[in-house]
Write a protein that holds these residues in place. Sequence first.
Motif, short mmCIF file in Angstrom:
data_model
loop_
_atom_site.label_atom_id
_atom_site.label_comp_id
_atom_site.label_asym_id
_atom_site.label_seq_id
_atom_site.Cartn_x
_atom_site.Cartn_y
_atom_site.Cartn_z
N GLY A 24 0.82 -1.20 0.00
CA GLY A 24 0.00 0.00 0.00
C GLY A 24 0.86 1.25 0.00
N ASP A 25 0.19 2.40 -0.11
CA ASP A 25 0.90 3.66 -0.06
C ASP A 25 1.51 3.89 1.32
OD1 ASP A 25 0.16 4.10 -2.67
OD2 ASP A 25 -1.58 5.32 -2.16
N VAL A 26 2.58 4.69 1.35
CA VAL A 26 3.31 4.94 2.59
C VAL A 26 3.41 6.43 2.83
CG1 VAL A 26 4.62 2.80 2.37
CG2 VAL A 26 5.56 4.92 1.42
N ASP A 27 3.79 6.78 4.03
CA ASP A 27 4.03 8.18 4.33
C ASP A 27 5.38 8.64 3.77
OD1 ASP A 27 1.67 8.74 6.06
OD2 ASP A 27 2.60 7.20 7.32
N VAL A 28 6.42 7.81 3.96
CA VAL A 28 7.78 8.19 3.58
C VAL A 28 8.44 7.03 2.86
CG1 VAL A 28 10.03 8.97 4.40
CG2 VAL A 28 7.94 9.72 5.58
N CYS A 29 9.09 7.32 1.74
CA CYS A 29 9.91 6.34 1.03
C CYS A 29 11.37 6.76 1.16
CB CYS A 29 9.51 6.24 -0.43
SG CYS A 29 10.55 5.10 -1.39
N ILE A 30 12.19 5.91 1.77
CA ILE A 30 13.61 6.18 1.97
C ILE A 30 14.41 5.35 0.99
CG2 ILE A 30 15.52 6.08 3.63
CD1 ILE A 30 13.35 6.18 5.85
N VAL A 31 15.28 6.00 0.25
CA VAL A 31 16.15 5.29 -0.69
C VAL A 31 17.55 5.25 -0.10
CG1 VAL A 31 17.02 5.18 -3.04
CG2 VAL A 31 14.73 6.10 -2.62
N VAL A 46 8.56 3.76 14.68
CA VAL A 46 8.21 3.85 16.10
C VAL A 46 7.26 5.01 16.34
CG1 VAL A 46 9.12 4.31 18.42
CG2 VAL A 46 10.31 2.71 16.92
N GLY A 47 7.44 6.08 15.58
CA GLY A 47 6.58 7.26 15.71
C GLY A 47 5.25 7.14 15.01
N GLY A 48 4.96 5.99 14.39
CA GLY A 48 3.65 5.75 13.82
C GLY A 48 3.52 5.97 12.33
N LEU A 49 4.60 6.36 11.64
CA LEU A 49 4.52 6.56 10.20
C LEU A 49 4.76 5.23 9.47
CD1 LEU A 49 5.59 9.44 11.42
CD2 LEU A 49 5.93 9.98 9.00
N ARG A 50 4.15 5.10 8.30
CA ARG A 50 4.36 3.93 7.46
C ARG A 50 5.48 4.27 6.48
NH1 ARG A 50 2.79 -0.94 5.75
NH2 ARG A 50 2.40 -1.35 3.54
N VAL A 51 6.47 3.38 6.40
CA VAL A 51 7.70 3.68 5.68
C VAL A 51 8.04 2.55 4.73
CG1 VAL A 51 10.17 4.22 5.92
CG2 VAL A 51 8.55 4.95 7.70
N ALA A 52 8.52 2.90 3.54
CA ALA A 52 9.17 1.94 2.65
C ALA A 52 10.63 2.31 2.56
CB ALA A 52 8.52 1.97 1.26
N ILE A 53 11.51 1.31 2.59
CA ILE A 53 12.95 1.56 2.45
C ILE A 53 13.48 0.67 1.34
CG2 ILE A 53 13.55 -0.05 4.32
CD1 ILE A 53 15.90 1.95 4.96
N ILE A 54 14.25 1.27 0.44
CA ILE A 54 14.72 0.59 -0.77
C ILE A 54 16.23 0.67 -0.82
CG2 ILE A 54 14.59 0.55 -3.30
CD1 ILE A 54 11.93 2.10 -3.06
N ASP A 55 16.87 -0.45 -1.18
CA ASP A 55 18.32 -0.45 -1.33
C ASP A 55 18.69 -1.43 -2.44
OD1 ASP A 55 20.78 0.54 0.69
OD2 ASP A 55 21.30 -1.07 -0.70
N ARG A 56 19.73 -1.06 -3.20
CA ARG A 56 20.18 -1.93 -4.29
C ARG A 56 20.75 -3.25 -3.78
NH1 ARG A 56 23.43 2.09 -8.47
NH2 ARG A 56 21.62 3.38 -9.08
#
Length: 419
Positions: A24-31, A46-56
């Motif tokens: 689903g959609d997230v609040d923050v996408c970290i590359v 921990v602060g309640g945001l939904r996050v996606a993290i991407i790494d090669r």
Amino acid sequence: MTEGMTPFPTTGLDAGKDGDGAIGDVDVCIVGAGPVGATLACRLAVGGLRVAIIDRAALPPMEDPGFDGRAYAIAAGPRNLLDAAGVWGRLPQPSCPIEEIRVSDGRPGEAPSPLFLEFGRADADQPFGWMIEARSLRVALNAALHASDNIVVLAPDEAAITRTEQGVMVRTRSGRAFGARLAVAAEGRRSPLREQARIGITRLPYHQCGIVGAVAHERPHGNRALEHFLPAGPFAQLPMAGTADYPNLSAIVWSERDEVARRMVALPPDAFAHEIQRRMGDWLGQVTPVGQRWIYPLSAQYAQRYVDTRLALVGDAAHGVHPIAGQGLNLGFRDVIALADLLIAAHARGEDPGAQALLRRYQARCRPVNMLMLAAMDGLERLFGNDNPILRRARDLGLAGVHRLPALRRAFVRQAMGL
């Protein structure tokens, strides 16, 4: 999906927390899932945001099972961040507190100047920092990332990111597509997201390389660190927690001119140990190199700005400093503290985490301080990285002068601790 967000289509595959299908959609996408990006993801989750993290890169191979000589000096403020992010308590190996720091000046193979600066236990109410193995932090970060229901880990994977005033669209090479309110570039010094945003970068080459490794030694270090300024660059010994094989253990970070550094790392073990001893002195007894040797080109750099439309830069994507005082990673963690505080507060109020006003506050909070630190580290390198006898006398007197002023020592310590 976050309320008020423009919906984006997804692939329609089955959902999966670690990238097995659509998300689903997230609040923050970290590359970028290095220490800075991964810590930001954990703190936001921990602060309640939904996050996606991407790494090669896939994350588990980063958990080198053998000791490889690399370690991090974590200041007090960043240590509190790692604790709040649920990472510190997951470290599989013990950390080592840094409780004393001696700063001296000299030449290789000679006794250091009798004028020195020493920070001791009376200058702070807690350790100045903690030394942790690089592999230990990686294991803890990976565990925290995968333990959170608010984090989607996409690694190994790559993403094409489109940013508009309304939101962020993320499409990965593996076929996922989802929306976010904010993209964060944590990809390191050659950040593609920074380049995509056409944010200019200024680089200051030092024509030096940093040699990183570890040594076992005869005598205990007593949680004391050494910063020894030499004409070719600083040499640092940093106390580490011992192991069964090496009960007395320290990390070393050693700067040399490019060609000299390459020769040094190629030396046989006995000759390499001799060169370390010439710079560190005999206060820990005989030293024996352990683990691998690492060499890194040294430069400073800074981004002209830290933000763009629904984009924030953190860590090395925003700035890089000379390792003369071990502040590089800690500066990145300070970015995380500032950005996470703003995003978590905005989330609690139901506000847009990618709003331009919020991003401007982040830049205003971090960039001036980081620029001052960069200038200070650059100035220290230029002041101490020469053998001019007049400058040598002036800087030795300066070190001794600060040593005699407890209030000034404590002010320096508090700034370096990130408190």
